[in-house]
Design a protein around this motif. Structure first.
Motif, PDB file in Angstrom:
ATOM      1  N   LEU A   1     -45.764  16.611   2.454  1.00  0.00           N
ATOM      2  CA  LEU A   1     -44.380  17.244   1.838  1.00  0.00           C
ATOM      3  C   LEU A   1     -44.716  18.643   1.965  1.00  0.00           C
ATOM      4  CD1 LEU A   1     -41.714  16.168   0.439  1.00  0.00           C
ATOM      5  CD2 LEU A   1     -43.125  16.565  -1.745  1.00  0.00           C
TER       6      LEU A   1
ATOM      7  N   LEU B   1     -39.717  15.145  -6.515  1.00  0.00           N
ATOM      8  CA  LEU B   1     -40.700  14.479  -5.454  1.00  0.00           C
ATOM      9  C   LEU B   1     -42.186  14.965  -5.937  1.00  0.00           C
ATOM     10  CD1 LEU B   1     -38.986  14.612  -1.963  1.00  0.00           C
ATOM     11  CD2 LEU B   1     -39.392  12.675  -3.450  1.00  0.00           C
ATOM     12  N   ASN B   2     -42.270  15.895  -6.902  1.00  0.00           N
ATOM     13  CA  ASN B   2     -43.463  16.512  -7.328  1.00  0.00           C
ATOM     14  C   ASN B   2     -43.838  15.865  -8.913  1.00  0.00           C
ATOM     15  OD1 ASN B   2     -44.906  18.793  -5.462  1.00  0.00           O
ATOM     16  ND2 ASN B   2     -42.794  18.683  -5.108  1.00  0.00           N
TER      17      ASN B   2
ATOM     18  N   LEU C   1     -34.472  17.949  -5.862  1.00  0.00           N
ATOM     19  CA  LEU C   1     -35.041  16.933  -5.151  1.00  0.00           C
ATOM     20  C   LEU C   1     -36.410  17.319  -4.725  1.00  0.00           C
ATOM     21  CD1 LEU C   1     -32.047  16.466  -2.490  1.00  0.00           C
ATOM     22  CD2 LEU C   1     -32.865  14.681  -4.362  1.00  0.00           C
TER      23      LEU C   1
ATOM     24  N   GLY D   1     -49.749  16.126  -1.885  1.00  0.00           N
ATOM     25  CA  GLY D   1     -48.642  16.688  -1.424  1.00  0.00           C
ATOM     26  C   GLY D   1     -48.664  17.346  -0.404  1.00  0.00           C
TER      27      GLY D   1
ATOM     28  N   THR E   1     -48.618   8.643  -0.412  1.00  0.00           N
ATOM     29  CA  THR E   1     -47.376   9.047  -0.041  1.00  0.00           C
ATOM     30  C   THR E   1     -46.798   8.306   1.191  1.00  0.00           C
ATOM     31  OG1 THR E   1     -48.149  10.714   1.326  1.00  0.00           O
ATOM     32  CG2 THR E   1     -47.671  11.360  -0.777  1.00  0.00           C
TER      33      THR E   1
END
Length: 227
Positions: A154, A17-18, A13, A151, A96
């Motif tokens: 996150l 997301l990356n 997961l 990111g 994001t």
């Protein structure tokens, strides 16, 4: 056999997301195999990997398939990413979902799975670095764009807090957060790339043994230091 603990699902997961939205399916497969087999299993399995598997896989894919991993075009958006535009001096809103990330972080905080030592120190240090060295001073739009872009959020809440690759001491976790904030700031402000979170966390992972060595409390009494 650690299939039933779903740790590989979490890695998958985070890796997903990356990845760019138009990345072909086999990119995810190659990245997943590298994360689980090379980074995790070859070093002893769950709890033995020395760096975050998802971020290691992302960096591996970025080096191996640069054109695919840097293509963030979608049906509604084409061109440089908002973070790249921000680095070029343009004004952006973000890229994001801060609401989703903060909601997930609050859930983990309420359950006691993570705390704010690492992510809080990371974010605060990064903001201070921007104010001091970005050449824009205290520019709230610029700071907000950097926090909502790429990111960072996150990584701060869901990757830097990984139990296996973070320091175990409280003092070490604060030092780790400061290190990540400085490294991310260096990569984003002075580096060629607009991003830098993945490399910052991986470098931080590699320095965790040193951080723990200098932050581990020394015993007092017999065999230790005298009070």
């Amino acid at each position: 056999n650690t299939i039933t603990d779903l740790s590989a699902v979490v890695t998958g997961l985070l890796l997903a997301l990356n990845l760019p939205p138009r990345a072909p399916w086999w990119i995810g497969v190659i990245g997943g195999l590298f994360a689980i087999i090379v980074v995790k299993m070859l070093f002893g399995g769950l709890g033995q990997n020395f760096m975050n598997p998802a971020l290691a896989a992302r960096c591996f894919l970025l080096i191996s398939f640069t054109s695919i991993m840097t293509n963030f075009d979608t049906d509604t958006y084409s061109g440089a990413t908002p973070l790249a535009s921000l680095k070029a001096g343009e004004s952006v809103i973000g890229e994001t979902s801060m609401i989703a990330i903060v909601a997930g972080a609050c859930f983990l905080l309420l359950l006691g799975i993570i705390d704010l030592r690492i992510p809080g120190t990371y974010i605060v240090t990064f903001v201070i670095f921007l104010c001091l060295f970005s050449g824009r001073g205290i520019d709230f739009d610029y700071i907000a764009g950097n926090l909502a872009g790429g990111g960072l959020m996150l990584g701060a809440f869901f990757m830097a807090t990984d139990y296996v690759t973070r320091p175990i001491t409280k003092k070490g976790q604060y030092l780790y957060g400061v290190l990540l904030g400085i490294l991310t700031g260096l990569f984003r402000v002075f580096g060629a790339s607009a991003e830098g979170v993945s490399y910052a966390i991986i470098l931080g992972n590699l320095l965790v043994p040193l951080i723990e060595k200098i932050s581990f409390p020394k015993p007092f009494g017999r065999g230790g230091e005298k009070a």
